[in-house]
Each structure stands twice: as structure tokens, then as C-alpha cells.
Design a protein around this motif. Sequence first.
Motif, PDB file in Angstrom:
ATOM      1  N   PRO A 553      -3.806 -10.031  -9.472  1.00  0.00           N
ATOM      2  CA  PRO A 553      -3.467  -9.077  -8.754  1.00  0.00           C
ATOM      3  C   PRO A 553      -3.346  -9.453  -7.278  1.00  0.00           C
ATOM      4  N   ALA A 554      -4.435 -10.229  -6.750  1.00  0.00           N
ATOM      5  CA  ALA A 554      -4.346 -10.555  -5.517  1.00  0.00           C
ATOM      6  C   ALA A 554      -3.274 -11.589  -4.782  1.00  0.00           C
ATOM      7  N   ALA A 555      -2.732 -12.251  -5.802  1.00  0.00           N
ATOM      8  CA  ALA A 555      -1.928 -13.361  -5.506  1.00  0.00           C
ATOM      9  C   ALA A 555      -0.270 -13.004  -5.207  1.00  0.00           C
ATOM     10  N   TRP A 556       0.065 -11.855  -5.358  1.00  0.00           N
ATOM     11  CA  TRP A 556       1.393 -11.421  -5.532  1.00  0.00           C
ATOM     12  C   TRP A 556       1.445  -9.805  -5.006  1.00  0.00           C
ATOM     13  N   SER A 557       2.503  -9.677  -4.257  1.00  0.00           N
ATOM     14  CA  SER A 557       2.652  -8.166  -3.654  1.00  0.00           C
ATOM     15  C   SER A 557       4.196  -8.016  -3.375  1.00  0.00           C
ATOM     16  N   SER A 558       4.610  -6.985  -2.999  1.00  0.00           N
ATOM     17  CA  SER A 558       5.935  -6.824  -2.651  1.00  0.00           C
ATOM     18  C   SER A 558       6.066  -7.439  -1.214  1.00  0.00           C
ATOM     19  N   TRP A 559       4.963  -7.587  -0.292  1.00  0.00           N
ATOM     20  CA  TRP A 559       5.089  -8.010   0.995  1.00  0.00           C
ATOM     21  C   TRP A 559       5.227  -9.459   0.930  1.00  0.00           C
ATOM     22  N   ALA A 561       6.315 -11.178  -1.798  1.00  0.00           N
ATOM     23  CA  ALA A 561       7.883 -11.417  -2.225  1.00  0.00           C
ATOM     24  C   ALA A 561       8.813 -11.520  -1.410  1.00  0.00           C
ATOM     25  N   SER A 562       8.730 -10.488  -0.467  1.00  0.00           N
ATOM     26  CA  SER A 562       9.702 -10.414   0.891  1.00  0.00           C
ATOM     27  C   SER A 562       9.712 -11.639   1.731  1.00  0.00           C
ATOM     28  N   LEU A 563       8.270 -12.127   2.026  1.00  0.00           N
ATOM     29  CA  LEU A 563       8.190 -13.107   3.010  1.00  0.00           C
ATOM     30  C   LEU A 563       9.022 -14.373   2.340  1.00  0.00           C
ATOM     31  N   VAL A 564       8.583 -14.540   0.870  1.00  0.00           N
ATOM     32  CA  VAL A 564       9.173 -15.907   0.094  1.00  0.00           C
ATOM     33  C   VAL A 564      10.521 -15.593  -0.017  1.00  0.00           C
ATOM     34  N   ALA A 565      11.066 -14.488  -0.229  1.00  0.00           N
ATOM     35  CA  ALA A 565      12.515 -14.161  -0.417  1.00  0.00           C
ATOM     36  C   ALA A 565      13.205 -14.493   0.880  1.00  0.00           C
ATOM     37  N   ASP A 566      12.577 -14.249   2.239  1.00  0.00           N
ATOM     38  CA  ASP A 566      13.227 -14.378   3.434  1.00  0.00           C
ATOM     39  C   ASP A 566      13.389 -16.030   3.781  1.00  0.00           C
ATOM     40  N   LEU A 567      12.060 -16.804   3.339  1.00  0.00           N
ATOM     41  CA  LEU A 567      12.099 -18.230   3.503  1.00  0.00           C
ATOM     42  C   LEU A 567      13.207 -18.780   2.582  1.00  0.00           C
ATOM     43  N   VAL A 568      13.223 -18.492   1.385  1.00  0.00           N
ATOM     44  CA  VAL A 568      14.623 -19.031   0.472  1.00  0.00           C
ATOM     45  C   VAL A 568      15.746 -18.824   1.101  1.00  0.00           C
ATOM     46  N   LYS A 569      16.065 -17.618   1.632  1.00  0.00           N
ATOM     47  CA  LYS A 569      17.259 -17.297   2.073  1.00  0.00           C
ATOM     48  C   LYS A 569      17.597 -18.275   3.533  1.00  0.00           C
ATOM     49  N   ARG A 570      16.480 -18.383   4.249  1.00  0.00           N
ATOM     50  CA  ARG A 570      16.727 -19.385   5.551  1.00  0.00           C
ATOM     51  C   ARG A 570      16.997 -21.089   4.942  1.00  0.00           C
ATOM     52  N   VAL A 571      16.088 -21.249   4.139  1.00  0.00           N
ATOM     53  CA  VAL A 571      16.045 -22.721   3.611  1.00  0.00           C
ATOM     54  C   VAL A 571      17.655 -22.852   2.724  1.00  0.00           C
ATOM     55  N   SER A 572      18.010 -22.007   1.912  1.00  0.00           N
ATOM     56  CA  SER A 572      19.151 -21.997   1.164  1.00  0.00           C
ATOM     57  C   SER A 572      20.382 -22.186   2.448  1.00  0.00           C
ATOM     58  N   ALA A 573      20.458 -21.516   3.446  1.00  0.00           N
ATOM     59  CA  ALA A 573      21.476 -21.605   4.597  1.00  0.00           C
ATOM     60  C   ALA A 573      21.186 -23.083   5.003  1.00  0.00           C
ATOM     61  N   PRO A 615       8.769   4.694  -1.876  1.00  0.00           N
ATOM     62  CA  PRO A 615       8.701   3.758  -3.095  1.00  0.00           C
ATOM     63  C   PRO A 615       9.484   2.381  -2.793  1.00  0.00           C
ATOM     64  N   PRO A 616       9.196   1.418  -3.329  1.00  0.00           N
ATOM     65  CA  PRO A 616       9.787   0.127  -3.182  1.00  0.00           C
ATOM     66  C   PRO A 616      11.349   0.447  -3.603  1.00  0.00           C
ATOM     67  N   ALA A 617      12.223  -0.363  -2.732  1.00  0.00           N
ATOM     68  CA  ALA A 617      13.586  -0.566  -3.373  1.00  0.00           C
ATOM     69  C   ALA A 617      13.854  -0.602  -4.646  1.00  0.00           C
ATOM     70  N   GLU A 618      13.115  -1.652  -5.206  1.00  0.00           N
ATOM     71  CA  GLU A 618      13.526  -2.107  -6.594  1.00  0.00           C
ATOM     72  C   GLU A 618      12.069  -1.895  -7.496  1.00  0.00           C
ATOM     73  N   PRO A 619      12.182  -1.501  -8.701  1.00  0.00           N
ATOM     74  CA  PRO A 619      11.041  -1.435  -9.570  1.00  0.00           C
ATOM     75  C   PRO A 619      10.141  -2.719  -9.326  1.00  0.00           C
ATOM     76  N   SER A 620       8.780  -2.513  -9.176  1.00  0.00           N
ATOM     77  CA  SER A 620       8.076  -3.525  -8.997  1.00  0.00           C
ATOM     78  C   SER A 620       6.878  -3.248 -10.068  1.00  0.00           C
ATOM     79  N   ASP A 621       5.970  -4.330 -10.348  1.00  0.00           N
ATOM     80  CA  ASP A 621       4.600  -4.205 -11.000  1.00  0.00           C
ATOM     81  C   ASP A 621       3.577  -4.649 -10.075  1.00  0.00           C
ATOM     82  N   ASP A 622       3.800  -4.645  -8.381  1.00  0.00           N
ATOM     83  CA  ASP A 622       2.981  -4.803  -7.568  1.00  0.00           C
ATOM     84  C   ASP A 622       1.591  -3.686  -7.651  1.00  0.00           C
ATOM     85  N   PRO A 623       0.523  -4.617  -8.063  1.00  0.00           N
ATOM     86  CA  PRO A 623      -0.439  -3.864  -8.215  1.00  0.00           C
ATOM     87  C   PRO A 623      -1.188  -3.186  -6.722  1.00  0.00           C
ATOM     88  N   GLU A 624      -1.018  -3.757  -5.546  1.00  0.00           N
ATOM     89  CA  GLU A 624      -1.549  -3.360  -4.478  1.00  0.00           C
ATOM     90  C   GLU A 624      -0.846  -1.988  -3.926  1.00  0.00           C
TER      91      GLU A 624
END
Length: 813
Positions: A553-559, A561-573, A615-624
Motif C-alpha cells: 500500500p505504501a508504494a503507490w497512490s493517486s499522487w 500515479a499522477s506524477l508518473v503519468a505527468d512524466l510519461v506525457k513529457r517523455v512521450s512528447a 473523490p478521485p476523477a477515476e475509480p481507484s484502489d488507492d489505499p491512502e
Amino acid sequence: MTSTDTHDQAEDSGPDGYAAARLRLLTEKARSGPPRRSALAGLTDEWLAGLFAAGAPGARGISLVAVGGYGRAELSPRSDLDLLLLHDGSAPQAVSALADRLWYPVWDLGLALDHSVRTPAEARKTAGDDLKVQLGLLDARHVAGDLGLTTALRTTVLADWRNQAPKRLPALRELCEERAERQGELQYLLEPDLKEARGGLRDATALRAVAASWLADAPREGLAEARGRLLDVRDALHLSTGRATDRLALQEQDQVAAELGLLDADALLRQVYEAARVIAYAGDVTWREVGRVLRSRSVRPRLRAMLGGGKPAPERSPLAEGVVEQDGEVVLARAARPDRDSVLPLRAAAAAAQAGLPLSLHAVRRMAAGARALPSPWPAEARQQLLTLLGSGRPTVDVWEALEAEGLISLLLPDWDRVRCRPQRNAVHLWTVDRHLIETAVRASAFTRRVSRPDLLLIAALLHDIGKGWPGDHSVAGEVIARDVAARIGFDADDGAVIATLVRHHLLLVETATRRDLDDPATVRAVAEAVGSQSTLELLHALTEADALATGPAAWSSWRASLVADLVKRVSAVLAGQAPPDPEAAAPTAQHERLALEAVATGAPVLSLRAQTEPPAEPSDDPEPLGVELIVAVPDQPGVLPAVAGVLAMHRLTVRTAELRALDLPDGVDGSVLLLDWRVAAEYGSLPQAARLRADLVRALDGSLDISGRLAERDAAYPRRRGVVAPPPRVTVAPAASRHATVIEVRAQDAPGLLFRIGRALEDAGVRVRSAHASTLGANAVDAFYVTGPEGLPLPGEEAVAVARTLEEMLRA
């Protein structure tokens, strides 16, 4: 027996003589394990028999019976003595006097005693009312007195157990499941309870009880050895701690390992996990067989046939070539030839996982007995069956464990042995390395529709931590192993290169996203160069999420996830040929700009404390929990980071994540503002008022609030308990991480005021914090600070190393 003989026996059986003999036995290094347990039980038998004879010479109709672990002659150094004084009811006063002569010497020696005094009828009734009592009586063993009385009780208790098995066994299974839910699985715990956890000694005893019912039996191969290994560990634990404990605490593992002659605590845990895995798997097979037998008995086929409702025998439904379903299990077809069909184990496993059914124990053992190593490279069918197995979701776990129990995984993937049952000494991880790899494949199976090459994703998930069995950086070692395994499985060189890249960089996205300034073009370019292509980036994104979800549970969260998604978007560009955005041109949000302008206008800090209840924009299993967002805008000045962190520590606010950066103001507005966007949570109680936080921050910045003194006073008044000794902190300089600043990474045990101490140390070193990225993973703080010299340039190499060294020494103090 003469009165002189009785007196002599009483003297020989005195507590001093027994205690001395017991001590000698326990300190004999040459005698350990089963011989010592048996000898200790025998010595205790002799002592108690002497006490019994002295208290009831020539008595009839009364006997002393050992039950439970003592009844099995499995006495560990600090084990309880489970005793039953059995009598026929003819002389209650004599029995009471004898009980006193037996129990008090045991107590006088400080030994734990679980005792009872009953007639056979009372013992039988109590066993019928209390399942735990009945289980203890199944191991009843005569110690002294009337042997016929003990034998009659044993016969009666066993007969009752067998007659009541259809009702008692489901209750026993429920007890085992409740205990597992409370204590967890022994094969994955860093501080396991050797007795109570699933796969522990109580489960081994439960399997003995099932066998005694004659209704089903556990797989015997390796079971006695596994049980003996756990008993050996418990013996060493008792001797090294001097306590009657079954919990293998972290701080005692090295000492227990030394007592057993093992290399270190990791070697100890691997042996414990191996034993627990054998017992847990035997339990799964046994309880499945119990359920099958009880279901078949409940049908009563002859009666149903007489009434016209008879059902034919279970059919064998084909699942794959050589594989059929029968009676809720996957078995081999009658014509299957494991010795001639090397793909059969993978085919059977894939069919079982796809059908959500268990693999029959007999089928697995038959395949293991006749299995042949696959050629290199594997046939295409073998590779496809492995992918089908890995992509089957949650059922993959049980099927994989069945193959592992009989050595088939090691035959298919020899590199697996190095990670099998390997502990992970990090509280963030829930699983051993091997189970984590399977769990990651399970998680990745849910993402196969997100990627163009799901086969590469599943194999990378299976192999991403395979290097943890080797010295050095596990990602670097894993890259080599993964390339070799990919070729052996039958992937071509290009696909093997992609798998190797995914393994080498499986931590790249999450570490970069949470520890680097994503507005720095160098950060994004470095990731793009490491990944190389859009398709690999797509796979790495899915693998990153699967890996984190499979960690805990401590290794992943919506926060995150959003940081990784932002990085992926920038790298993809960047990979698409676009230049990274200019960090100086990044527009602040409307809220950030409003706070910044207010800070400039007032010349003082401005706070926004907002609970994130939406609530989050999308359904999530975020335990935090969503937490509280704290935004602080402060006119640029020295000491902002330690001031804010110190005020939060004073108010007992835990910092979960922290971002600090300079904010550009609109044209025509003079000044510079530092923006801190943090997520915090109260250690306990309610959150402080934003106005009070702001007032304390103003005082901290002007020097009128002594944060160090206040924190020191609080620590002195409420000293923290010292628990497990944490690894020492580590501070490093990240090479070539940014063209605009020097990046200093800090990894340390999280503690109140940690960020304050780091910020103050950096200020004392005369460096300016350009941006900061802090996060907490379980008990670990992982922070990165972009610092410059007073003139705004990166620090020279030697100066950067000196700052890092000074910071590390401060944290170690």
C-alpha cells in the motif's frame, strides 16, 4: 516398593536435581534438534514420574498424562508443560493432594504449566465441548500411574474424533483460517510467529489431526522435515532470548541464526519460509481433499439412486491436450505422457489458471517425476503457455505455487532458485522476492489492454527483480539475466533487448517522478534517452504501476500515479520530437498565482490548508487517505524550507509529500516567491488552524521562534521508544541529474522533524534550495533537493560531495 525406595526416588526427583540436569541438557551444543527435544521430554517424564510415585505409591485408578506438544515429546527449552491428571473418581481427596505435589514443584522452577484434573468421562465431555482440548488429547501420552486408564482414554478420544470428523474438521478448518487472518502468512512475514502464522506449527498439528481422523491425509513428503525445521528455530529462539516466545523478532534473528550455525538472518528466514511454504501447501491440498470427501459423503449416491435422483460419477472434461478437469481439480488425461511431452507442465498450469481450478497434487507429482528440461530456445507452444499462465490473473498464484512445491519452476527457470523465498528487508514490501514477481505479473495482467505488446509486459513483470539474487545493483544484474532468459524462452534479439531495458529501468519512472524536478529539461531528456521508444515507454509505464501495486500500500497512490503519468506525457512528447517545455515559461495555477501575489503584497507568508475530500476523477484502489493539501507562498528568502518543516513538526503534522520551487510572477510584478505544495496529516488529534500555522511561520522566519529548542524540549518530555534499529541514512549526489542545479538525494528513516533538520543543515552549508521533492514510503523518507551556490549555479563536484557528506554525518548523529 519399600518406604526407603520411595524416599530415595523422591530425593532423585527433586526440583534441584531436575533443574541441574535440564540445564546441562540445554547447554550441550552437541545435542540439539529432535534428539534434544526428545531427551528433554524424557528427562521431564522421569522427574514427574518420580513426583507421582512419591505422592501416590502403588496408586490404582489414577494416571499422569502428557498432552499437546509435551504429549508429542516436542519440548522446546521454554515450552509449557501440558498435563492431565486422570482418575476414576474413587478417591477425590487423594487426587487433590497428589495434584498439589505435582503442580507446585513445576511452578517453583518457574516452568509454565497448563494442567487439569479430570475423570475419563469429564475429559471426554470437555473434548466434545472444546475443539482445542480435543486436539490436545489426540496427542495424549502416558507418563506415570495406571497405564490402562490412559490407554482407555486415548482409544475413546480417537474413536470420538473419527466418528465426529464430518462435524469437527470444518470447525478446525475455520479455526485455521481465522488464525491465518489474524497472524498472516509465515512465509512472507519479516517478524513471523512460528506457531500461530499460516504455515506454522499449529497448522502442522492440525494436519496431524486430519490424518488421525482417517478422512484424509496430508502430503507427507517433506512435511516432517519442515515441521522439524520450525521446531529447531523455536528452540534456538528460546535459548538465545531466554523467553518463551514464538515470534522471531528482527533484532533476534542474527543471534538465532548463529545458534543454528547459519550464515546470517537472511539464511535463517529463507529456511523458515521454505518450511512454512511446505506446510501451507500441504494444508491447501489436505483441506481441499477434506472438502471433496465431505461433499461426496453428503450426496449419499445409493440413496439418491434408489429415489430416482442419482447422479453419474464426475466426468472428465477436456481442458487442453493431455489435461482434463475431474471433481473440481485439473488432472492429467489417461493418455498423457509427461516423460515425452516437455510442454505438458506449462500446458496443464495454463489450463488450470484459465479455468480458475487447482492443479491436482497427483498430477503435479506425476509431471515432476517425468519432466524433462525444455530445449533452448523453447518451442513456441511452451512460450505461449507460459504467457497464458502469467496473464490469467489471481488464479496464477496458486497454480504457480503448486508447480514450485514439486520443483517444476526451478526446472523451467533455473534462475528462479536465487529469488525463491528470499526476504525483502523493507517494510514497504509485503512479499518475498519470488512472490512479489508473481504478484507483479498478476497486476500486469490487468494492464495488457493498455500496451501493444502484452507478452513483453508479462515477461518483464516476471523478471524485473530477478537480479536480487546477485550482488550489486539488482537492476543491472537483472538486465543481463533477463536478456538471457528471454532468449532461452524463445524471444528474438529485439524483443529480448526490450525486456532487458524494462528490467534495467523498472524503477526509473517512479524514482524520477518523485525525486526529480520534472520542469527541468535535463530530467525528461535523460528518461527519454534511457527508454528509447514510445512502445517501450508504454510498457515501462504499465510495469511501473504493476510493480508498485504488487509491492504494498505504501508504494503507490493517486499522487504517485499522477506524477508518473505527468512524466510519461513529457517523455512521450520528447520521443515524438518535441522539445521539453521551458521551465521558466511554466504557467502557475490560478490558486498559486493568487497566493504568490498576496505574499508579495504583504511581504509575509500566505497559507492555504485544504482537506481533499473530493473523490478521485477515476475509480481507484488507492489505499491512502486523501490527506490535507498545504500550500505556502513565501517571499524568497533564506531559511524557508527549515522554517516551514519545523513549524509543521511543532504542530505534530506528518509530511507525506513535499514540493518546493521558485515561482515566476506576472509581468510588472517585482519580487520572487517560493511556493511550497505539501501534503500533510496530523499524527493524532485534529489539524491546527491555518492562522496559527501562519503566525508561527512568521515568527520562525524572523528568528523569534526557537524551533530547535521547542522540538528538543518535546523530545525530552516524551522520549520515543526505540524499536527496530534502522539502517543508517545515506546521502548522495546524483550525477548529471540537472544542468541548472546539483541534486542531493537523502534516504533515511522517517522521523518527526527530519525535513526540518535537513533544511537547516543545507542552510548552514551555505547552499540555496532551488526545489525539493520529498516523499515517505512506509518508514522510509526518500528526498531530493536541487541546490545551487549563492550565485545560482550548480555546486562544483568536490563541494557537492562535501555538502552531502556533512548532511549524512548530521543525520547519523
